[in-house]
Design an enzyme around this catalytic site. Structure first.
Site, PDB file in Angstrom:
ATOM      1  N   GLU A 242      27.923  36.082  41.308  1.00  0.00           N
ATOM      2  CA  GLU A 242      29.016  36.631  40.509  1.00  0.00           C
ATOM      3  C   GLU A 242      29.872  37.575  41.343  1.00  0.00           C
ATOM      4  OE1 GLU A 242      27.359  38.373  36.984  1.00  0.00           O
ATOM      5  OE2 GLU A 242      26.195  36.582  36.509  1.00  0.00           O
ATOM      6  N   GLN A 336      55.092  48.528  47.497  1.00  0.00           N
ATOM      7  CA  GLN A 336      56.010  49.528  48.051  1.00  0.00           C
ATOM      8  C   GLN A 336      57.129  48.867  48.847  1.00  0.00           C
ATOM      9  OE1 GLN A 336      55.583  52.606  47.163  1.00  0.00           O
ATOM     10  NE2 GLN A 336      57.114  53.678  48.403  1.00  0.00           N
TER      11      GLN A 336
END
Length: 377
Positions: A242, A336
């Site tokens: 997982e 950004q």
């Protein structure tokens, strides 16, 4: 991207099939599913027909492939910026629990339907007062004639609105803490099961997430997964795979957005020059590319180990920690570079940035993973 020896020719062919499926069945509709807060069941049936569900399970329970095929689906969805599609929970978490621990009755009843997309699976582990600390789980399974009576509340259930079945973690002996936990396959159409309203999240809006409530729900004895009081050990056995799945999602997401951002800065101008012609832009992109290349090398090593059945839990913890933390940093830097457009919904980087935040939480928070790694030193 550099050649990845971990994948065979059949994996490469399957990856192309996954990409075509995404282009045809997901990309044109995803924005609407984000607004709807859910993916339609028709998508699951289409994915089943295309062989994208239960990839690593043998026929008739799945595609008959291995974890490499599952990785192709995980990575391509993430690379295309569709982290809200809940296939991996269904195929790479729920289905392996049933395959590994369920009785033949349960496997035959549910896994073929999960492979076809007719039935959708969820994991019901987290509770309002119990997240990573499983010993505090309060959902109770009391033995009765022919089975158990299940009562309790679960939250943050991925696929919760669509799900037909859930692997539910409950205690049969609260006084034993984690030692009293057991796993059950629960038919969510049973009397006593109810669902809360869709939960409002900051990201992954197309992924339906709800609470589940169990009020004296009857669970037949043959729907116990494995043995009583072995639930915690079963969870530990499956956790490495997982966590690797989450790591693969994180890395592919960052790689996909890096590629998209390179295209953006080659077209966008600032101060009379293309953004790519500014040294800062090139440095940001170079740092991201270098770090992701290093991460990819380790993840492919872990993937090869998983495909051979020998992935170490410690390596999986390192993979998930590194991948999810680096994803967050890289996506923030790439956002950004988009300036104000990064904060708008016009470009995919904003959605990727918001969707990524959950990956540092579920499957073991970064703090828990650091503790696991630290205790091994």
């Amino acid at each position: 991207m550099a050649e990845r020896p971990v994948f065979r020719d059949d994996h490469h062919l399957f990856r192309e099939q996954v990409r075509r499926f995404i282009d045809e069945h997901i990309a044109p509709h995803y924005a609407q599913w984000e607004r709807d807060g859910i993916t339609p069941r028709s998508l699951w049936r289409a994915a089943g027909e295309a062989g994208l569900l239960n990839c690593q399970l043998p026929e008739p329970y799945g595609l008959g492939g291995d974890f490499g095929h599952a990785a192709c689906v995980i990575e391509e969805l993430a690379r295309a910026n569709f982290l809200g599609i809940g296939f991996s929970i269904h195929s790479d978490m729920v289905a392996p629990y049933l395959m590994q621990y369920a009785t033949p009755v349960v496997r035959d009843a549910w896994l073929p339907k999960m492979a076809s997309g007719e039935a959708i699976g969820a994991i019901a582990m987290t509770e309002p007062g119990a997240g990573s600390d499983l010993k505090t789980i309060r959902t109770r399974a009391e033995a009765v004639d022919g089975g158990y009576r299940l009562s309790g509340q679960k939250t943050w259930i991925t696929n919760g609105s669509n799900a037909d079945l859930a692997v539910v973690v409950a205690t049969v002996a609260p006084e034993l803490g984690a030692g009293g936990l057991s796993l059950f396959c629960v038919d969510l159409q049973q009397p006593g099961v109810s669902r809360g309203a869709p939960m409002v999240k900051i990201g992954q809006h197309a992924q339906d997430t709800t609470e589940l409530f169990f009020e004296d729900v009857f669970v037949p004895a043959d729907h116990l997964l494995g043995e009583e009081r072995r639930g915690f050990s079963y969870l530990e056995e499956q956790l490495a795979a997982e966590r690797l799945a989450i790591a693969l999602r994180a890395a592919a997401s960052a790689e996909g957005m890096l590629q998209e951002t390179v295209g953006y800065v080659r077209q966008r101008k600032a101060f009379g020059r293309l953004l790519i012609d500014h040294q800062n832009t090139r440095f940001v992109l170079a740092s991201a590319a270098a770090q992701l290349a290093m991460l990819r090398s380790f993840l492919d090593h872990c993937l090869a180990e998983q495909m051979e059945g020998r992935l170490l839990p410690l390596n999986a913890a390192m993979a998930k920690l590194n991948a999810s933390e680096l994803q967050g940093k890289v996506l923030d830097d790439l956002l950004q570079l988009h300036g104000g457009y990064g904060y708008s919904s016009e470009y995919g980087i904003g959605r990727a940035w918001a969707d990524a935040r959950a990956l540092r939480i579920f499957g073991g928070t970064s703090e828990i993973l650091r503790d696991i790694i630290g205790r091994s030193l």
